[in-house]
Motif scaffolding. Structure first.
Motif, PDB file in Angstrom:
ATOM      1  N   THR A  61       0.450  -1.138  -0.035  1.00  0.00           N
ATOM      2  CA  THR A  61       0.053   0.078   0.264  1.00  0.00           C
ATOM      3  C   THR A  61       0.896   0.770  -0.478  1.00  0.00           C
ATOM      4  OG1 THR A  61      -1.450   1.083   1.646  1.00  0.00           O
ATOM      5  CG2 THR A  61       0.155  -0.225   2.364  1.00  0.00           C
ATOM      6  N   SER A  62       0.677   2.415  -0.503  1.00  0.00           N
ATOM      7  CA  SER A  62       1.077   3.445  -0.292  1.00  0.00           C
ATOM      8  C   SER A  62       0.551   4.468   0.442  1.00  0.00           C
ATOM      9  CB  SER A  62       0.694   4.200  -1.978  1.00  0.00           C
ATOM     10  OG  SER A  62      -0.126   4.638  -1.759  1.00  0.00           O
ATOM     11  N   ASP A  63       0.059   3.874   1.727  1.00  0.00           N
ATOM     12  CA  ASP A  63       0.068   4.556   2.737  1.00  0.00           C
ATOM     13  C   ASP A  63       1.150   5.123   3.470  1.00  0.00           C
ATOM     14  OD1 ASP A  63      -2.897   4.016   2.587  1.00  0.00           O
ATOM     15  OD2 ASP A  63      -3.853   2.856   3.772  1.00  0.00           O
ATOM     16  N   PRO A  64       0.959   6.656   3.476  1.00  0.00           N
ATOM     17  CA  PRO A  64       2.576   6.523   4.449  1.00  0.00           C
ATOM     18  C   PRO A  64       2.535   5.551   5.984  1.00  0.00           C
ATOM     19  CG  PRO A  64       0.972   8.836   3.448  1.00  0.00           C
ATOM     20  CD  PRO A  64       0.413   7.412   3.672  1.00  0.00           C
ATOM     21  N   ILE A  65       1.701   5.717   6.621  1.00  0.00           N
ATOM     22  CA  ILE A  65       1.888   4.935   7.738  1.00  0.00           C
ATOM     23  C   ILE A  65       2.569   4.045   8.000  1.00  0.00           C
ATOM     24  CG2 ILE A  65      -0.043   3.675   7.795  1.00  0.00           C
ATOM     25  CD1 ILE A  65       0.504   4.385  11.259  1.00  0.00           C
ATOM     26  N   VAL A  66       2.871   2.940   6.968  1.00  0.00           N
ATOM     27  CA  VAL A  66       3.449   2.169   6.305  1.00  0.00           C
ATOM     28  C   VAL A  66       5.289   2.824   7.072  1.00  0.00           C
ATOM     29  CG1 VAL A  66       4.333   0.726   4.999  1.00  0.00           C
ATOM     30  CG2 VAL A  66       1.834   1.016   4.815  1.00  0.00           C
ATOM     31  N   GLY A  67       5.489   3.697   6.003  1.00  0.00           N
ATOM     32  CA  GLY A  67       6.247   3.805   6.204  1.00  0.00           C
ATOM     33  C   GLY A  67       7.259   4.132   7.578  1.00  0.00           C
ATOM     34  N   ASN A  68       6.370   4.887   8.770  1.00  0.00           N
ATOM     35  CA  ASN A  68       6.618   4.656   9.998  1.00  0.00           C
ATOM     36  C   ASN A  68       6.818   3.393  10.924  1.00  0.00           C
ATOM     37  OD1 ASN A  68       5.426   7.819  11.054  1.00  0.00           O
ATOM     38  ND2 ASN A  68       7.159   7.270  10.271  1.00  0.00           N
ATOM     39  N   LEU A  69       6.053   3.095  10.081  1.00  0.00           N
ATOM     40  CA  LEU A  69       6.555   1.007  10.786  1.00  0.00           C
ATOM     41  C   LEU A  69       7.838  -0.139  10.276  1.00  0.00           C
ATOM     42  CD1 LEU A  69       2.113   0.129  10.550  1.00  0.00           C
ATOM     43  CD2 LEU A  69       3.536   0.747  12.587  1.00  0.00           C
ATOM     44  N   VAL A  70       8.240   0.523   9.415  1.00  0.00           N
ATOM     45  CA  VAL A  70       9.922  -0.089   9.514  1.00  0.00           C
ATOM     46  C   VAL A  70      10.452  -0.290  10.525  1.00  0.00           C
ATOM     47  CG1 VAL A  70      11.846  -0.152   8.008  1.00  0.00           C
ATOM     48  CG2 VAL A  70       9.512   0.799   6.965  1.00  0.00           C
TER      49      VAL A  70
END
Length: 296
Positions: free
Chosen positions: A167-176
């Motif tokens: 997904t392109s949802d920005p939160i995914v980047g925070n969850l790395v």
């Protein structure tokens, strides 16, 4: 240990109210959800659609702290701070319950803003979820008793690392994992205890998530294990990796937990999954029961 801590806090609060009824102190329970696809009404503290039926017992004067779970933690944290200002200032006190990325939200708020001046609010929110000032005075941080964490994602998830959330949802980047762990100082809880509830009913992503997991987050995160990256931690029955210990002490192998983080529940029976399924299920059910008992 937690039972005694909760009971003691409740007794102290009751004594304070009896000694000074003119303060008209009120307790609230704030529920902060995690990553989602939207749908909740930001600013509507009565909208429990992310959790389940609002009629369910889930702590005294419960409020749903809604934010856009597709967006970044920093970009949405103001909604969390609005709720904390509304209900956890002046003579009012809060219990906090969070799920998944809600762990990042409350940790971020406490670490970066918990030492700042906050206007004392009247607990009467407008349509945007913002409350009015009481007397124009301020206090440092918020009045919080403790935080219960259902499957906390404060340490990130390898599903974000490996692109499993397509997904392109920005939160995914925070969850790395490295990003989540570097987002703020996880040791700076303003001396508030985080009670971690770690689920282990995970099989689908067992090759990606290290150690025990609940199909979304592994024990290194749900157990509050410190460090700049995740590791493999398991139940005592699994001899293939270090044990996630209960309590606040170091895990097997001398791997420390973050300050003021304690494992209150470890899913030795591998019975609790990550999702609450919009019905207070999974690991959320354990936290809900705990909050219903102790958030008085």
């Amino acid at each position: 240990m937690k039972v005694h801590v909760h009971a003691a806090l409740a007794a102290v609060f009751a004594a304070a109210v009896l000694a000074a009824p003119q303060a008209q102190a009120t307790n609230y329970t704030l529920w902060i959800h995690g990553k989602n696809g939207g749908g909740t009404q930001i600013g509507n503290y009565a909208d429990f659609s992310n959790w389940g039926p609002a009629s369910v017992s889930a702590g005294v004067n419960k409020k749903a702290v809604n934010w856009d779970g597709r967006q970044t933690i920093g970009g949405q944290n103001s909604h969390v701070r609005d709720a904390l200002d509304c209900f956890c200032t002046g003579s009012n006190w809060c219990y906090i319950a969070v799920h998944s990325a809600g762990d990042l939200q409350i940790g971020y708020a406490l670490s970066l803003y918990g030492g700042t001046a906050r206007y004392k609010k009247n607990a009467t929110p407008n349509s945007s979820g913002v409350c009015g000032n009481t007397d124009g005075t301020t206090q440092t941080g918020w009045n919080i008793r403790w935080i219960d964490v259902a499957s906390g994602a404060g340490g990130g998830s390898e599903l974000a690392d490996d692109g499993e959330w397509a997904t392109s949802d920005p939160i995914v980047g925070n969850l790395v994992t490295t990003t989540a762990r570097g987002l703020y100082d996880h040791n700076n809880t303003r001396s508030l205890w985080f009670y971690m509830f770690a689920g282990a009913k995970g099989t689908l992503y067992s090759g990606i998530l290290p150690g025990q997991d609940d199909e979304a987050v592994a024990y290194h995160s749900t157990g509050g294990v410190a460090g700049s990256a995740g590791g493999a931690y398991c139940n005592p029955s699994d001899w293939l990796c270090n044990d996630l210990t209960t309590g606040s002490g170091a895990c097997e192998g001398n791997h420390a937990k973050w300050s003021f983080h304690t494992v209150d529940f470890r899913d030795d029976a591998e019975a609790y999954s990550h999702s609450g399924n919009g019905n207070w299920e999974g690991i959320v059910s354990k936290v809900r029961a705990d909050v219903a008992t102790y958030a008085l």
